[in-house]
Design an enzyme around this catalytic site. Structure first.
Site, mmCIF file in Angstrom:
data_model
loop_
_atom_site.group_PDB
_atom_site.id
_atom_site.type_symbol
_atom_site.label_atom_id
_atom_site.label_comp_id
_atom_site.label_asym_id
_atom_site.label_seq_id
_atom_site.Cartn_x
_atom_site.Cartn_y
_atom_site.Cartn_z
ATOM 1 N N ASP A 66 8.029 8.461 6.939
ATOM 2 C CA ASP A 66 6.852 9.168 6.432
ATOM 3 C C ASP A 66 6.298 10.152 7.453
ATOM 4 O O ASP A 66 6.669 10.152 8.617
ATOM 5 C CB ASP A 66 5.762 8.167 5.998
ATOM 6 C CG ASP A 66 5.615 6.986 6.951
ATOM 7 O OD1 ASP A 66 6.069 7.085 8.098
ATOM 8 O OD2 ASP A 66 5.036 5.969 6.539
ATOM 9 N N ASN A 128 -2.356 -4.596 4.091
ATOM 10 C CA ASN A 128 -2.404 -4.741 2.630
ATOM 11 C C ASN A 128 -1.004 -4.818 2.007
ATOM 12 O O ASN A 128 -0.854 -4.720 0.795
ATOM 13 C CB ASN A 128 -3.198 -3.588 2.000
ATOM 14 C CG ASN A 128 -2.525 -2.230 2.179
ATOM 15 O OD1 ASN A 128 -1.447 -2.129 2.777
ATOM 16 N ND2 ASN A 128 -3.140 -1.191 1.659
ATOM 17 N N HIS A 130 1.498 -2.718 2.536
ATOM 18 C CA HIS A 130 2.220 -1.457 2.307
ATOM 19 C C HIS A 130 3.446 -1.367 3.220
ATOM 20 O O HIS A 130 3.475 -1.948 4.302
ATOM 21 C CB HIS A 130 1.302 -0.232 2.453
ATOM 22 C CG HIS A 130 0.872 0.118 3.842
ATOM 23 N ND1 HIS A 130 -0.417 0.467 4.157
ATOM 24 C CD2 HIS A 130 1.548 0.206 5.009
ATOM 25 C CE1 HIS A 130 -0.501 0.753 5.441
ATOM 26 N NE2 HIS A 130 0.678 0.599 5.989
ATOM 27 N N GLU A 135 1.354 2.443 -0.962
ATOM 28 C CA GLU A 135 0.188 1.577 -1.067
ATOM 29 C C GLU A 135 0.299 0.697 -2.317
ATOM 30 O O GLU A 135 1.123 0.969 -3.198
ATOM 31 C CB GLU A 135 -1.084 2.440 -1.146
ATOM 32 C CG GLU A 135 -1.281 3.370 0.032
ATOM 33 C CD GLU A 135 -1.733 2.661 1.315
ATOM 34 O OE1 GLU A 135 -1.779 1.417 1.351
ATOM 35 O OE2 GLU A 135 -2.041 3.367 2.291
HETATM 36 C C1 F6R Z 1 4.801 3.968 9.684
HETATM 37 C C2 F6R Z 1 4.724 3.231 8.440
HETATM 38 C C3 F6R Z 1 3.638 2.232 8.176
HETATM 39 C C4 F6R Z 1 3.516 1.190 9.276
HETATM 40 C C5 F6R Z 1 2.437 0.162 8.929
HETATM 41 C C6 F6R Z 1 2.205 -0.801 10.082
HETATM 42 O O1 F6R Z 1 5.892 4.883 9.663
HETATM 43 O O2 F6R Z 1 5.531 3.453 7.614
HETATM 44 O O3 F6R Z 1 3.898 1.582 6.959
HETATM 45 O O4 F6R Z 1 4.748 0.551 9.467
HETATM 46 O O5 F6R Z 1 1.242 0.799 8.629
HETATM 47 O O6 F6R Z 1 1.666 -0.099 11.165
HETATM 48 P P1 F6R Z 1 1.619 -0.745 12.614
HETATM 49 O O7 F6R Z 1 3.020 -0.981 13.039
HETATM 50 O O8 F6R Z 1 0.950 0.292 13.478
HETATM 51 O O9 F6R Z 1 0.848 -2.011 12.489
#
Ligand code: F6R
Length: 234
Positions: A66, A128, A130, A135
């Site tokens: 992303d 959550n 995701h 989401e």
């Molecule tokens: C980032 C991504 C997000 C993160 C998720 C967890 O490329 O795709 O889904 O993997 O938000 O974030 P962290 O690792 O910072 O807790």
């Protein structure tokens, strides 16, 4: 789904970097799916060490999950994050590193296919549930698309924007859940205590769009990598 528990982030990162190394040694032109965020940092540090020890990334192709849309702080773009934490520390060719963008959103899935498909996908998970920026409510067969970020995700990410939520972008381009499911092998990292609830739901409940990560239940090759602080009592 296989679950592995590690004593800390570093040992989890070492383990996953070794799996990436095995893949690249077997298939030098492997295609990696990469995540940003704090979850994969120890893995990227371990990969940089493996590069110093001789692991060759010169034929590897990468596709990131992303990227923000209209990110006003360049240092907070996911491209910058990957350059700083991995790409500038290994010999991957920059032209083989890909990020989705509003301009390429319609072609990203096709580009992945053309490159041969993702051999190994690294994922983090949001509080959550995701994965990438998919989401709750996102369709399980979604392709790469532009998405509005929820307030909870913007709130969680404001720490990277001087704590100022007004600087956090409102949209991102993300691989869809269907895109992620096409990866041949998937590793999902959860290495902070706040992820416990999402991991418990993933391991104990039926798949539901309310928990985007639960799409993985029907994937044939998923390994969940946890640290001890993510209470693994299922
Ligand atoms: C980032 C991504 C997000 C993160 C998720 C967890 O490329 O795709 O889904 O993997 O938000 O974030 P962290 O690792 O910072 O807790």
């Amino acid at each position: 789904m296989v679950v592995k528990v590690f004593k800390d982030k570093a040992s989890l990162g070492e383990f996953l970097a070794e799996r990436v190394k095995e893949l690249i040694e077997k298939k030098p032109d492997a295609v990696l799916g990469l995540a940003t965020g704090s979850s994969p940092l120890a893995t990227y540090a371990a990969l940089a060490r493996l590069y110093k020890q001789g692991l060759d990334f010169s034929k590897v192709t990468t596709f990131n999950l992303d990227e923000y849309v209209d990110c006003r702080i360049e240092k907070e773009t996911y491209r910058y994050f990957m350059d700083e934490n991995l790409f500038n520390k290994i010999n991957v060719k920059k032209k083989r590193t890909h990020f989705p963008s509003p301009e390429t959103v319609g072609e990203y899935d096709e580009d992945i296919e053309k490159a041969g498909g993702i051999d190994l996908q690294i994922l983090g998970i949001g509080v959550n549930g995701h994965i990438a920026f998919n989401e709750p409510g996102t369709s399980f067969d979604s392709k790469t698309h532009i998405t509005d970020l929820t307030e909870s995700t913007r709130e969680a990410n404001k720490r990277f924007f001087n704590g100022d939520i007004s600087l956090v972008p409102y949209q991102a381009v993300t691989m869809g859940l269907g895109t992620i499911m096409k990866a041949r092998k998937i590793y999902l990292i959860a290495n902070t205590e706040e992820k416990t609830k999402a991991i418990r739901s993933l391991l104990n409940e039926e798949a539901s769009v309310k928990l985007p990560a639960s799409v993985l239940i029907s994937h044939p090759d998923v390994t969940i990598l946890l640290t001890e602080e993510v209470n693994p009592v299922f």
